[in-house]
Write a protein that holds these residues in place. Structure first.
Motif, PDB file in Angstrom:
ATOM      1  N   ASP A  65       0.869  -1.183   0.000  1.00  0.00           N
ATOM      2  CA  ASP A  65       0.000   0.000   0.000  1.00  0.00           C
ATOM      3  C   ASP A  65       0.903   1.228   0.000  1.00  0.00           C
ATOM      4  OD1 ASP A  65      -1.800   2.040   0.396  1.00  0.00           O
ATOM      5  OD2 ASP A  65      -2.816   1.130   2.112  1.00  0.00           O
ATOM      6  N   VAL A  66       0.839   2.019  -1.075  1.00  0.00           N
ATOM      7  CA  VAL A  66       1.674   3.227  -1.157  1.00  0.00           C
ATOM      8  C   VAL A  66       0.908   4.386  -0.500  1.00  0.00           C
ATOM      9  CG1 VAL A  66       3.080   2.558  -3.150  1.00  0.00           C
ATOM     10  CG2 VAL A  66       0.879   3.625  -3.565  1.00  0.00           C
ATOM     11  N   GLY A  67       1.450   4.874   0.623  1.00  0.00           N
ATOM     12  CA  GLY A  67       0.712   5.854   1.424  1.00  0.00           C
ATOM     13  C   GLY A  67      -0.331   5.098   2.231  1.00  0.00           C
ATOM     14  N   CYS A  68       0.141   4.272   3.164  1.00  0.00           N
ATOM     15  CA  CYS A  68      -0.773   3.305   3.810  1.00  0.00           C
ATOM     16  C   CYS A  68      -1.588   3.919   4.936  1.00  0.00           C
ATOM     17  CB  CYS A  68      -0.006   2.091   4.321  1.00  0.00           C
ATOM     18  SG  CYS A  68       1.047   2.463   5.749  1.00  0.00           S
ATOM     19  N   VAL A  87       3.112  -5.049   2.873  1.00  0.00           N
ATOM     20  CA  VAL A  87       3.988  -3.911   3.148  1.00  0.00           C
ATOM     21  C   VAL A  87       3.167  -2.626   3.051  1.00  0.00           C
ATOM     22  CG1 VAL A  87       6.111  -2.712   2.426  1.00  0.00           C
ATOM     23  CG2 VAL A  87       5.894  -5.201   2.067  1.00  0.00           C
ATOM     24  N   GLY A  88       3.405  -1.703   3.973  1.00  0.00           N
ATOM     25  CA  GLY A  88       2.778  -0.380   3.906  1.00  0.00           C
ATOM     26  C   GLY A  88       3.839   0.682   4.076  1.00  0.00           C
ATOM     27  N   VAL A  89       3.795   1.697   3.207  1.00  0.00           N
ATOM     28  CA  VAL A  89       4.764   2.802   3.309  1.00  0.00           C
ATOM     29  C   VAL A  89       3.993   4.076   3.632  1.00  0.00           C
ATOM     30  CG1 VAL A  89       6.525   4.150   2.091  1.00  0.00           C
ATOM     31  CG2 VAL A  89       6.285   1.707   1.621  1.00  0.00           C
ATOM     32  N   GLU A  90       4.421   4.769   4.676  1.00  0.00           N
ATOM     33  CA  GLU A  90       3.728   5.990   5.106  1.00  0.00           C
ATOM     34  C   GLU A  90       4.748   7.064   5.462  1.00  0.00           C
ATOM     35  OE1 GLU A  90       0.592   7.286   5.242  1.00  0.00           O
ATOM     36  OE2 GLU A  90       1.598   9.012   6.117  1.00  0.00           O
ATOM     37  N   LEU A  91       4.503   8.271   4.970  1.00  0.00           N
ATOM     38  CA  LEU A  91       5.437   9.395   5.166  1.00  0.00           C
ATOM     39  C   LEU A  91       5.370  10.010   6.565  1.00  0.00           C
ATOM     40  CD1 LEU A  91       7.305  11.660   3.933  1.00  0.00           C
ATOM     41  CD2 LEU A  91       5.202  12.871   3.358  1.00  0.00           C
ATOM     42  N   VAL A  92       4.167  10.204   7.077  1.00  0.00           N
ATOM     43  CA  VAL A  92       3.984  11.032   8.286  1.00  0.00           C
ATOM     44  C   VAL A  92       4.177  10.174   9.544  1.00  0.00           C
ATOM     45  CG1 VAL A  92       2.358  12.537   9.519  1.00  0.00           C
ATOM     46  CG2 VAL A  92       2.378  12.486   7.001  1.00  0.00           C
ATOM     47  N   SER A 134       3.664  -7.755  -5.914  1.00  0.00           N
ATOM     48  CA  SER A 134       2.847  -8.143  -7.071  1.00  0.00           C
ATOM     49  C   SER A 134       1.437  -7.559  -7.043  1.00  0.00           C
ATOM     50  CB  SER A 134       2.768  -9.673  -7.165  1.00  0.00           C
ATOM     51  OG  SER A 134       2.275 -10.199  -5.952  1.00  0.00           O
ATOM     52  N   VAL A 135       1.026  -6.998  -5.905  1.00  0.00           N
ATOM     53  CA  VAL A 135      -0.261  -6.284  -5.838  1.00  0.00           C
ATOM     54  C   VAL A 135      -0.003  -4.955  -5.133  1.00  0.00           C
ATOM     55  CG1 VAL A 135      -2.598  -6.242  -4.872  1.00  0.00           C
ATOM     56  CG2 VAL A 135      -1.671  -8.388  -5.777  1.00  0.00           C
ATOM     57  N   VAL A 136      -0.336  -3.862  -5.825  1.00  0.00           N
ATOM     58  CA  VAL A 136      -0.136  -2.532  -5.251  1.00  0.00           C
ATOM     59  C   VAL A 136      -1.501  -1.885  -5.057  1.00  0.00           C
ATOM     60  CG1 VAL A 136       0.937  -0.264  -5.581  1.00  0.00           C
ATOM     61  CG2 VAL A 136       2.101  -2.325  -6.408  1.00  0.00           C
ATOM     62  N   PHE A 137      -1.667  -1.258  -3.897  1.00  0.00           N
ATOM     63  CA  PHE A 137      -2.917  -0.557  -3.610  1.00  0.00           C
ATOM     64  C   PHE A 137      -2.607   0.926  -3.462  1.00  0.00           C
ATOM     65  CE2 PHE A 137      -6.122   1.298  -0.879  1.00  0.00           C
ATOM     66  CZ  PHE A 137      -7.302   0.801  -1.431  1.00  0.00           C
ATOM     67  N   ALA A 138      -3.454   1.774  -4.058  1.00  0.00           N
ATOM     68  CA  ALA A 138      -3.272   3.224  -3.910  1.00  0.00           C
ATOM     69  C   ALA A 138      -4.646   3.865  -3.797  1.00  0.00           C
ATOM     70  CB  ALA A 138      -2.516   3.799  -5.115  1.00  0.00           C
ATOM     71  N   PHE A 139      -4.865   4.586  -2.698  1.00  0.00           N
ATOM     72  CA  PHE A 139      -6.111   5.352  -2.544  1.00  0.00           C
ATOM     73  C   PHE A 139      -5.762   6.817  -2.804  1.00  0.00           C
ATOM     74  CE2 PHE A 139      -9.402   7.079   0.698  1.00  0.00           C
ATOM     75  CZ  PHE A 139     -10.224   7.479  -0.327  1.00  0.00           C
ATOM     76  N   ASN A 140      -5.640   7.155  -4.054  1.00  0.00           N
ATOM     77  CA  ASN A 140      -5.317   8.518  -4.486  1.00  0.00           C
ATOM     78  C   ASN A 140      -4.418   9.229  -3.471  1.00  0.00           C
ATOM     79  OD1 ASN A 140      -5.411  10.841  -6.037  1.00  0.00           O
ATOM     80  ND2 ASN A 140      -7.289  11.580  -5.087  1.00  0.00           N
ATOM     81  N   PRO A 141      -3.248   8.651  -3.177  1.00  0.00           N
ATOM     82  CA  PRO A 141      -2.459   9.138  -2.046  1.00  0.00           C
ATOM     83  C   PRO A 141      -1.675  10.418  -2.343  1.00  0.00           C
ATOM     84  CG  PRO A 141      -1.352   7.267  -3.064  1.00  0.00           C
ATOM     85  CD  PRO A 141      -2.623   7.481  -3.831  1.00  0.00           C
TER      86      PRO A 141
END
Ligand SMILES: C[S@@+](CC[C@H](N)C(=O)[O-])C[C@H]1O[C@@H](n2cnc3c(N)ncnc32)[C@H](O)[C@@H]1O
Length: 199
Positions: A65-68, A87-92, A134-141
């Motif tokens: 999840d990019v911007g989880c 895997v989850g990547v989060e900036l804040v 192999s699977v990426v999730f993005a909620f308009n991050p």
């Protein structure tokens, strides 16, 4: 508030209660990407389930999840699928810490949620997509150059290690940009969500 949105909100809080998590709410993040207005808000529960059947995921698949955010979709991924790891990547940092707590609390309450989760507090612009994702999730991050950096990293990973990668993109504001790369093919369209295949 309409009766339907009140019902949705109640159902959403009920799921947080069930998992022992706190994923709801909106957090404004002024100025983190210049003029682009970015904020934290969780995907509606089941956003991943609506787009991707558990039967379409094997124990070799890896979820990202990019911007989880607070980890709601990482939790959905680890609790509803056979992913090898999630895997989850989060900036804040503050939001990242919420995600860590949420996954910990859910796994403690529900022993069946045993899958491997890796949460990373990092700017997606410096994150190299691992070559087994192999699977990426993005909620308009994020949009613009930040989105482009994330997509370039995904394509670079695919070029290093060619494989099937599906992108579940909720509220796909950068659809044109994706298609313009010539690398993403629309696999499926649902209301508010597009599933792409990277090749
Ligand atoms: C709309 S929320 C989505 C949350 C989560 N994916 C979900 O579906 O519930 C977008 C998240 O992306 C994060 N974000 C924004 N810019 C980022 C960046 N450059 N690197 C990593 N995360 C970022 C924000 O802090 C926010 O938590």
């Amino acid at each position: 508030m309409t009766a339907i949105s009140a019902l949705r909100r109640t159902a959403s809080h009920a799921l947080d209660f069930w998992y022992n998590t706190d994923t709801a709410g909106k957090i404004e993040l002024p100025g983190i990407h210049g003029a682009d207005q970015i904020y934290y808000i969780a995907s509606p529960w089941r956003s991943l389930r609506r787009a991707l059947s558990p039967a379409d995921v094997t124990s070799s698949d890896v979820f990202l999840d990019v911007g989880c955010g607070k980890g709601r979709m990482v939790l959905e991924a680890v609790s509803s699928y056979r992913f090898r790891r999630c895997v989850g990547v989060e900036l804040v940092p503050e939001i990242y810490r919420h995600a860590v707590r949420n996954i910990h609390n859910a796994q403690r309450r529900h022993r069946r949620i045993r899958g491997r989760v890796e949460l990373i507090n990092q700017d997606i612009r410096t994150f190299a997509v691992p070559d087994d994702v192999s699977v990426v999730f993005a909620f308009n991050p994020f949009r613009g150059p930040v989105w482009t950096a994330a997509i370039d990293s995904l394509i670079a990973s695919h070029d290093r290690s060619p494989r099937r990668i599906r992108l579940v993109y909720v509220n796909p504001e950068e659809h044109r940009e994706l298609v313009a790369t010539g690398r993403f093919r629309v696999e499926r369209e649902l209301p508010g969500t597009t599933v792409y295949e990277l090749r």
